[in-house]
Design a protein around this motif. Sequence first.
Motif, PDB file in Angstrom:
ATOM      1  N   GLU A  96       0.835  -1.208   0.000  1.00 37.56           N
ATOM      2  CA  GLU A  96       0.000   0.000   0.000  1.00 37.56           C
ATOM      3  C   GLU A  96       0.866   1.252   0.000  1.00 37.56           C
ATOM      4  OE1 GLU A  96      -3.491   2.144   2.736  1.00 37.56           O
ATOM      5  OE2 GLU A  96      -2.694   0.166   3.290  1.00 37.56           O
ATOM      6  N   ILE A  97       1.989   1.182   0.709  1.00 34.67           N
ATOM      7  CA  ILE A  97       2.952   2.278   0.719  1.00 34.67           C
ATOM      8  C   ILE A  97       4.340   1.734   0.378  1.00 34.67           C
ATOM      9  CG2 ILE A  97       1.686   3.686   2.379  1.00 34.67           C
ATOM     10  CD1 ILE A  97       3.545   2.633   4.567  1.00 34.67           C
ATOM     11  N   SER A  98       5.176   2.599  -0.173  1.00 40.43           N
ATOM     12  CA  SER A  98       6.538   2.185  -0.511  1.00 40.43           C
ATOM     13  C   SER A  98       7.510   2.448   0.629  1.00 40.43           C
ATOM     14  CB  SER A  98       7.014   2.932  -1.765  1.00 40.43           C
ATOM     15  OG  SER A  98       6.220   2.602  -2.888  1.00 40.43           O
ATOM     16  N   ALA A  99       7.193   3.422   1.489  1.00 41.29           N
ATOM     17  CA  ALA A  99       8.088   3.759   2.596  1.00 41.29           C
ATOM     18  C   ALA A  99       7.286   4.326   3.760  1.00 41.29           C
ATOM     19  CB  ALA A  99       9.133   4.773   2.147  1.00 41.29           C
ATOM     20  N   TYR A 100       7.811   4.103   4.959  1.00 38.99           N
ATOM     21  CA  TYR A 100       7.191   4.667   6.172  1.00 38.99           C
ATOM     22  C   TYR A 100       8.251   5.486   6.894  1.00 38.99           C
ATOM     23  CZ  TYR A 100       4.789   5.079  10.647  1.00 38.99           C
ATOM     24  OH  TYR A 100       4.188   5.576  11.779  1.00 38.99           O
ATOM     25  N   VAL A 101       7.942   6.768   7.122  1.00 40.78           N
ATOM     26  CA  VAL A 101       8.902   7.687   7.733  1.00 40.78           C
ATOM     27  C   VAL A 101       8.531   7.904   9.198  1.00 40.78           C
ATOM     28  CG1 VAL A 101       9.992   9.950   7.590  1.00 40.78           C
ATOM     29  CG2 VAL A 101       9.148   8.830   5.497  1.00 40.78           C
ATOM     30  N   THR A 102       9.451   7.555  10.072  1.00 43.48           N
ATOM     31  CA  THR A 102       9.251   7.774  11.514  1.00 43.48           C
ATOM     32  C   THR A 102      10.051   8.996  11.937  1.00 43.48           C
ATOM     33  OG1 THR A 102       9.051   5.382  11.861  1.00 43.48           O
ATOM     34  CG2 THR A 102       9.451   6.747  13.798  1.00 43.48           C
ATOM     35  N   ILE A 103       9.361  10.005  12.493  1.00 46.90           N
ATOM     36  CA  ILE A 103      10.033  11.234  12.918  1.00 46.90           C
ATOM     37  C   ILE A 103       9.563  11.621  14.310  1.00 46.90           C
ATOM     38  CG2 ILE A 103      10.414  12.157  10.593  1.00 46.90           C
ATOM     39  CD1 ILE A 103       7.907  13.773  10.847  1.00 46.90           C
ATOM     40  N   ASP A 104      10.365  12.421  14.973  1.00 41.91           N
ATOM     41  CA  ASP A 104      10.002  12.881  16.321  1.00 41.91           C
ATOM     42  C   ASP A 104       8.775  13.789  16.258  1.00 41.91           C
ATOM     43  OD1 ASP A 104      12.199  11.570  17.385  1.00 41.91           O
ATOM     44  OD2 ASP A 104      13.514  13.292  17.015  1.00 41.91           O
ATOM     45  N   GLU A 105       7.937  13.702  17.276  1.00 40.17           N
ATOM     46  CA  GLU A 105       6.747  14.564  17.324  1.00 40.17           C
ATOM     47  C   GLU A 105       7.131  16.034  17.487  1.00 40.17           C
ATOM     48  OE1 GLU A 105       3.990  13.291  20.249  1.00 40.17           O
ATOM     49  OE2 GLU A 105       3.620  11.333  19.308  1.00 40.17           O
ATOM     50  N   ASP A 106       8.257  16.276  18.157  1.00 34.11           N
ATOM     51  CA  ASP A 106       8.714  17.652  18.367  1.00 34.11           C
ATOM     52  C   ASP A 106       9.921  17.976  17.492  1.00 34.11           C
ATOM     53  OD1 ASP A 106      10.357  15.864  19.636  1.00 34.11           O
ATOM     54  OD2 ASP A 106      10.693  17.142  21.406  1.00 34.11           O
ATOM     55  N   ILE A 107       9.932  17.448  16.281  1.00 38.21           N
ATOM     56  CA  ILE A 107      11.097  17.630  15.405  1.00 38.21           C
ATOM     57  C   ILE A 107      11.334  19.101  15.079  1.00 38.21           C
ATOM     58  CG2 ILE A 107       9.712  17.195  13.321  1.00 38.21           C
ATOM     59  CD1 ILE A 107      12.229  16.004  12.056  1.00 38.21           C
ATOM     60  N   ASP A 108      10.283  19.859  14.863  1.00 41.45           N
ATOM     61  CA  ASP A 108      10.460  21.282  14.536  1.00 41.45           C
ATOM     62  C   ASP A 108      11.069  22.043  15.702  1.00 41.45           C
ATOM     63  OD1 ASP A 108       9.469  20.771  12.066  1.00 41.45           O
ATOM     64  OD2 ASP A 108       7.483  21.640  12.412  1.00 41.45           O
ATOM     65  N   GLU A 109      10.614  21.743  16.923  1.00 37.98           N
ATOM     66  CA  GLU A 109      11.183  22.404  18.100  1.00 37.98           C
ATOM     67  C   GLU A 109      12.672  22.085  18.236  1.00 37.98           C
ATOM     68  OE1 GLU A 109       8.358  20.866  17.980  1.00 37.98           O
ATOM     69  OE2 GLU A 109       6.799  22.171  18.836  1.00 37.98           O
ATOM     70  N   LYS A 110      13.024  20.834  17.967  1.00 42.36           N
ATOM     71  CA  LYS A 110      14.434  20.437  18.051  1.00 42.36           C
ATOM     72  C   LYS A 110      15.273  21.134  16.985  1.00 42.36           C
ATOM     73  CE  LYS A 110      13.771  15.888  20.161  1.00 42.36           C
ATOM     74  NZ  LYS A 110      13.928  14.407  20.004  1.00 42.36           N
ATOM     75  N   ILE A 111      14.680  21.317  15.796  1.00 45.42           N
ATOM     76  CA  ILE A 111      15.407  21.998  14.722  1.00 45.42           C
ATOM     77  C   ILE A 111      15.671  23.452  15.089  1.00 45.42           C
ATOM     78  CG2 ILE A 111      15.237  22.813  12.337  1.00 45.42           C
ATOM     79  CD1 ILE A 111      13.674  20.224  11.717  1.00 45.42           C
ATOM     80  N   ILE A 112      14.661  24.112  15.643  1.00 43.61           N
ATOM     81  CA  ILE A 112      14.819  25.517  16.042  1.00 43.61           C
ATOM     82  C   ILE A 112      15.859  25.635  17.153  1.00 43.61           C
ATOM     83  CG2 ILE A 112      13.661  27.522  17.054  1.00 43.61           C
ATOM     84  CD1 ILE A 112      12.855  26.941  14.165  1.00 43.61           C
ATOM     85  N   LYS A 114      18.271  23.656  17.572  1.00 43.41           N
ATOM     86  CA  LYS A 114      19.520  23.060  17.072  1.00 43.41           C
ATOM     87  C   LYS A 114      19.911  21.804  17.852  1.00 43.41           C
ATOM     88  CE  LYS A 114      21.328  27.482  15.433  1.00 43.41           C
ATOM     89  NZ  LYS A 114      22.450  28.459  15.487  1.00 43.41           N
ATOM     90  N   LYS A 115      18.915  20.988  18.128  1.00 42.84           N
ATOM     91  CA  LYS A 115      19.141  19.719  18.802  1.00 42.84           C
ATOM     92  C   LYS A 115      19.042  18.574  17.790  1.00 42.84           C
ATOM     93  CE  LYS A 115      17.251  21.167  23.266  1.00 42.84           C
ATOM     94  NZ  LYS A 115      16.204  20.888  24.311  1.00 42.84           N
ATOM     95  N   ALA A 116      19.573  17.431  18.184  1.00 40.92           N
ATOM     96  CA  ALA A 116      19.523  16.258  17.308  1.00 40.92           C
ATOM     97  C   ALA A 116      18.087  15.760  17.182  1.00 40.92           C
ATOM     98  CB  ALA A 116      20.408  15.146  17.869  1.00 40.92           C
ATOM     99  N   TYR A 117      17.720  15.328  16.008  1.00 38.65           N
ATOM    100  CA  TYR A 117      16.363  14.835  15.774  1.00 38.65           C
ATOM    101  C   TYR A 117      16.430  13.479  15.058  1.00 38.65           C
ATOM    102  CZ  TYR A 117      17.306  16.605  11.070  1.00 38.65           C
ATOM    103  OH  TYR A 117      17.870  16.845   9.845  1.00 38.65           O
ATOM    104  N   ASN A 118      15.321  12.777  15.086  1.00 37.09           N
ATOM    105  CA  ASN A 118      15.252  11.448  14.474  1.00 37.09           C
ATOM    106  C   ASN A 118      14.357  11.493  13.238  1.00 37.09           C
ATOM    107  OD1 ASN A 118      15.456   8.494  14.294  1.00 37.09           O
ATOM    108  ND2 ASN A 118      13.311   8.517  14.923  1.00 37.09           N
TER     109      ASN A 118
END
Length: 391
Positions: A96-112, A114-118
């Motif tokens: 049904e899908i070719s890929a599944y992307v798992t990301i942190d729920e607070d990824i944007d906060e971590k980017i702002i 400048k912390k490591a994100y998954n």
Amino acid sequence: MMKTFKQALVVFFKEMKCLMRDTKTFIFGIFLPLILVPSMLFIIDFSMKGTQTKLADNVNIAISNKNNSFYTFCSAQDVLTIVDVSDPQKALDSGEISAYVTIDEDIDEKIIAKKAYNLDIQYNESSMNAMMSMPVVMQYEKAYKYVLENYKFDSIENLNKAFDTKIDFSKETQLSQIDTSSLYFNILVPMMLILYCSMGSTGTAIELSSGEKERGTFEALLSTCANRSGIILGKLFATTAMGVASGLCTALGLCGYLLVSSSSSKLNVSISGMLLLLLIIILTSMFFSSINLLIGMYSKSSKEAQIYLMPMSLISLIPTFFTFAMDISQITYTHLSIPVYNIICIIKEILAGIVNFAHIGITASWLILYVSVSLLFTLKLFKKENILFRF
């Protein structure tokens, strides 16, 4: 020596005349690779191009969390379609899908901050469609990370606004642009040449050795003025001729496919390269012919010879598996001393437009040595009455 060679030529023409009468063997050894090889490649190419075009237009993915800049970025792309799934693993397994992307729920906060994100991408490794879709998904992931590494964002709003942009990678990563001709050259061409040089001489070797035992025609052949060395040499020439014809038809079939297909630009082999390739085909056919003739001479019957020779073609393909990812620049003198492996190395060089006479000379010397040793053992067996007339 000259007398033996003349006798070998007489035996050669006699055996070839007899082989021409066997229409089935002739068609199997000559016309089958000429028709089968390009037909097989056209089917593979048609199937791959159809799948590539379909996947290039649309790739279904799923993302674990919606409220983030990566989801905004993927939503803006025409090629990517985000699908909501309740069971990601089941969706991957079902296609049904070719890929599944798992990301942190607070990824944007971590980017702002400048912390490591998954950001992890999973796909079904057993699915060809999923594997062929991954270059597209990976390209968008790289573009996303490139922006994050090179630009600074002071707010989540600005971050999402920056990624609400459509990007077209069609000229760089579209699956329909993948050139499969390099695959055919690097893998299929050496493999097919080795296979048909071996198979083309197998039936002839059985016919001219154990087949003669069953028919009881060795007695008549030995009653002629030809010595045993001339007889064996003539049979080797006839067996080699069938192997060469089969190998050449394989090469012609592959060249015909590449000329008709969109891969004709890859045919950059010079005239000297073609002549050297012909030399390698002749020596390769003689190498397999000498081994097949030795085994056939030892066998009591054609059925026994077939049992012994059946694995030969498969065994001869084993070295090709070790050269799939081999770089031509990595070829050493050690590689050129390994049976069959050295033949594949030379074929790869010639098809890449490289003519290394030192490498060709080493490989040719080894092949001549193999043929000479096999002939000595075959002649030794041919002189033993209990082997020649065993029952």
